[in-house]
Every structure is written in structure tokens, then in C-alpha cells.
Design a protein around this motif. Structure first.
Motif, PDB file in Angstrom:
ATOM      1  N   GLY A 264      40.017  15.528 -18.545  1.00  0.00           N
ATOM      2  CA  GLY A 264      39.387  16.846 -18.612  1.00  0.00           C
ATOM      3  C   GLY A 264      38.754  17.169 -19.949  1.00  0.00           C
ATOM      4  O   GLY A 264      37.970  18.108 -20.072  1.00  0.00           O
ATOM      5  N   GLY A 265      39.059  16.371 -20.964  1.00  0.00           N
ATOM      6  CA  GLY A 265      38.472  16.583 -22.280  1.00  0.00           C
ATOM      7  C   GLY A 265      36.989  16.307 -22.337  1.00  0.00           C
ATOM      8  O   GLY A 265      36.324  16.640 -23.326  1.00  0.00           O
ATOM      9  N   VAL A 266      36.421  15.719 -21.258  1.00  0.00           N
ATOM     10  CA  VAL A 266      34.995  15.390 -21.248  1.00  0.00           C
ATOM     11  C   VAL A 266      34.121  16.640 -21.358  1.00  0.00           C
ATOM     12  O   VAL A 266      32.943  16.548 -21.717  1.00  0.00           O
ATOM     13  CB  VAL A 266      34.642  14.580 -19.972  1.00  0.00           C
ATOM     14  N   LEU A 267      34.665  17.815 -21.080  1.00  0.00           N
ATOM     15  CA  LEU A 267      33.897  19.050 -21.253  1.00  0.00           C
ATOM     16  C   LEU A 267      33.420  19.201 -22.693  1.00  0.00           C
ATOM     17  O   LEU A 267      32.338  19.734 -22.949  1.00  0.00           O
ATOM     18  CB  LEU A 267      34.736  20.276 -20.871  1.00  0.00           C
ATOM     19  N   VAL A 268      34.213  18.735 -23.634  1.00  0.00           N
ATOM     20  CA  VAL A 268      33.876  18.902 -25.057  1.00  0.00           C
ATOM     21  C   VAL A 268      32.593  18.154 -25.427  1.00  0.00           C
ATOM     22  O   VAL A 268      31.651  18.766 -25.955  1.00  0.00           O
ATOM     23  CB  VAL A 268      35.052  18.486 -25.966  1.00  0.00           C
ATOM     24  N   PRO A 269      32.489  16.834 -25.186  1.00  0.00           N
ATOM     25  CA  PRO A 269      31.242  16.160 -25.563  1.00  0.00           C
ATOM     26  C   PRO A 269      30.024  16.625 -24.766  1.00  0.00           C
ATOM     27  O   PRO A 269      28.897  16.560 -25.277  1.00  0.00           O
ATOM     28  CB  PRO A 269      31.535  14.669 -25.307  1.00  0.00           C
ATOM     29  N   ILE A 270      30.216  17.100 -23.538  1.00  0.00           N
ATOM     30  CA  ILE A 270      29.083  17.623 -22.774  1.00  0.00           C
ATOM     31  C   ILE A 270      28.459  18.804 -23.513  1.00  0.00           C
ATOM     32  O   ILE A 270      27.247  18.871 -23.728  1.00  0.00           O
ATOM     33  CB  ILE A 270      29.520  18.050 -21.351  1.00  0.00           C
ATOM     34  N   VAL A 271      29.306  19.747 -23.910  1.00  0.00           N
ATOM     35  CA  VAL A 271      28.820  20.931 -24.620  1.00  0.00           C
ATOM     36  C   VAL A 271      28.282  20.544 -25.995  1.00  0.00           C
ATOM     37  O   VAL A 271      27.209  20.983 -26.419  1.00  0.00           O
ATOM     38  CB  VAL A 271      29.944  21.978 -24.763  1.00  0.00           C
ATOM     39  N   ARG A 272      29.040  19.705 -26.682  1.00  0.00           N
ATOM     40  CA  ARG A 272      28.721  19.366 -28.074  1.00  0.00           C
ATOM     41  C   ARG A 272      27.425  18.568 -28.187  1.00  0.00           C
ATOM     42  O   ARG A 272      26.591  18.845 -29.049  1.00  0.00           O
ATOM     43  CB  ARG A 272      29.880  18.554 -28.655  1.00  0.00           C
TER      44      ARG A 272
END
Length: 304
Positions: A264-272
Motif C-alpha cells: 500500500g505504500g505505492v501511493l507515496v511514489p505516485i503522488v511524489r
């Protein structure tokens, strides 16, 4: 069960992946070292993970879990002004307001199997509950029964659906749907598209054609292009997002199936990396298991 409880339950695999092996009460440097490994394993990404660790160190806080929460929230906030407000201690609550699409047409994109058509149905219910009139366009004309699936959802929900014959030109259908929305004065048109591999150039070019057809029928539209992403794909999902962004100009991402992954941490690089906001997240099959995304709420559910 409240949404926050469902979200917390849905994020169990990712939370355990991040927090289980970390000795929170131990030596701070040991905690940070284990935390770095855990964040990378959860698909937060190497660069974002390093920034989070440095942010935690620079905070000087004894409570490393709280410091990490704050650092992750900042990573998930694509709006520089809102990120600054959060740093100053203000906590904007995105969930109090409706997610208002820009314009009147939302083009929905994504690869096969991410649950795009079902997500459109859930969004239709969401916007109907907010008092908006809604139309669907069954633009997935290549998949057998693709249009029929959205047509069935429209029938159940009482939402009109513009459909074409199987194998018909999706760009022409999108043109007709955008024209119909404009003529009827409907608040919101959601256009489904055929699931396509982001690596297939011809299919991606066809998506660009659909977008141009909508603009011909209704200048300035689509106001939004939202990518539906399956959280289980992890870092591959980021690559999908990059390709769709190049072709169609993404304005938002909807992440589904967070309850089925430890990534679920993949949200971070998507936004970043894209600077594109997460609009909605999903943790189950029911209509109300898809809800507007709020960074603070997500991190709270993720870390407890």
C-alpha cells in the motif's frame, strides 16, 4: 463499522509489513534502520523512503511513530500549499467536502482487471448521493460484454448509459456521449474505456483519440482523467501511471484493492513522482468501500 475502521482493517497487510518488526521503543537509529527497510518493502520507493527518514531525524521528536506519520502525510500531499499548512500544524480535512471534478466529463483509464467498470458504478452512486445528475458512457467496446456490464450497473442505479455495438469505435461513442451530456444538461459524465496495456503504443494512441473526440463534442472536456490502479501491482502500478500520464494527462488516481496487498505504500511514489493527487481509495467490494482519499486519515489507519 465506520470508514476509518474499515480502512484500518483493509490496510492490515501493509501495516504489518511496515510496523511488525520495528523495535519502536529501542535505540532510535536501530528503529530508523528497520523502518527504512520496511518502507522500501511496502513499495514506498527508495527516494521517498530516504526523505521520510531524514524528515523523522530532523524533527527531533522522541515519538518516532508520530514523526513518521507527519513525514508520510507530507509525502502524500501533492499540493505545495496544503503541505506547507500541514507543516505549520494545520490539518486540512479533505473528507468533509465532496471530491468535485473539474468540468463535466471524467475519462476513466486503466489496464485490464483493475475493476474500472465497477469503480465507475461506485463513483456514480457517490455523486448521485451528493445531489448530482450522472451519465455513463460504456466506452469499453472491445471486451465481450464490457458495455453490457456498465449498462447493467446503470439499470440498477437508475443512471442513463450511452452504449454502442460491440467492436464499435470508442472515440465516436465518446463523442456521442459528450454531446448527449451537453444537450441534456447532466452534471457529470463518466466515460469508461477499454482496459489496455500501458506498453502497447497503438492502444494508448487510441486513448488519446477518445480524449480528442470528447473535446470536439464539448470544448474544454474532459475536465478530469482518472487512472484506476490496483494496489496489488505495487511499483508496476507506478510505471502504469507514468505511461497513462504521458498519453492522457492524468489529473487523479483511484487506488483499489488496498485490502489485498502489503504494498500500500505505492501511493507515496505516485503522488511524489507524478504530482497527481489520489482522489479515492478502495478497500472492498461494497459501494461505500470506495471513499475520498485523505492523507492524514490514510496514515493514521496505516500506522495506528
Amino acid at each position: 463499522m465506520s470508514w476509518l475502521q474499515r480502512l484500518r482493517e483493509g490496510l492490515t497487510k501493509t501495516r504489518e509489513n511496515i510496523t511488525k518488526a520495528i523495535p519502536w521503543g529501542g535505540d532510535p537509529e536501530e528503529v530508523l534502520e528497520e523502518l527504512e527497510y520496511a518502507l522500501i518493502a511496502a513499495d514506498v520507493g527508495v527516494e521517498a523512503t530516504q526523505e521520510v527518514i531524514e524528515e523523522v531525524r530532523a524533527s527531533g521528536k522522541r515519538d518516532l511513530r508520530e514523526a513518521m506519520k507527519e513525514a508520510l502525510v507530507l509525502q502524500l500531499e501533492p499540493d505545495a500549499r496544503r503541505a506547507k499548512l500541514r507543516k505549520l500544524g494545520f490539518k486540512p480535512d479533505a473528507r468533509k467536502a465532496t471530491v468535485e471534478p473539474a468540468g463535466k466529463v471524467v475519462l476513466m483509464v486503466g489496464v485490464n482487471g483493475v475493476g474500472k467498470t465497477t469503480t465507475i458504478a461506485k463513483l456514480g452512486q457517490y455523486y448521485r448521493s451528493k445531489g448530482k445528475s450522472v451519465m455513463f458512457c460504456a466506452g469499453d467496446t472491445f471486451r465481450a460484454a464490457g458495455g453490457a456490464q456498465l449498462g447493467l450497473w446503470g439499470e440498477r442505479l437508475g443512471i442513463p448509459v450511452i452504449q454502442g455495438e460491440e467492436g464499435s469505435d470508442p472515440a465516436a461513442l465518446a463523442f456521442d456521449a459528450a454531446s448527449a451530456r451537453k444537450a441534456r444538461g447532466v452534471d457529470l459524465l463518466m466515460v469508461d474505456t477499454a482496459g489496455r496495456l500501458h506498453t502497447k503504443h497503438n492502444l494508448m494512441e487510441e486513448l488519446a483519440k477518445v480524449k480528442r473526440s470528447i473535446a470536439k463534442a464539448d470544448p474544454g472536456e474532459p475536465g478530469e482523467v482518472w487512472l484506476v490502479l490496483d494496489a496489488v501491482t505495487g511499483q508496476n502500478g507506478l510505471e502504469q501511471a507514468k505511461r497513462f500520464n504521458e498519453t492522457a494527462g492524468l489529473t487523479g488516481v483511484i487506488v483499489t484493492k488496498l485490502d489485498g496487498t502489503a504494498k500500500g505504500g505505492v501511493l507515496v511514489p505516485i503522488v511524489r513522482e507524478l504530482g497527481v493527487p489520489i482522489k479515492f481509495i478502495g478497500v472492498g467490494e461494497k459501494a461505500d468501500d470506495l471513499q475520498p482519499f485523505d492523507a492524514g486519515e490514510f496514515v493514521e489507519a496505516l500506522l495506528g
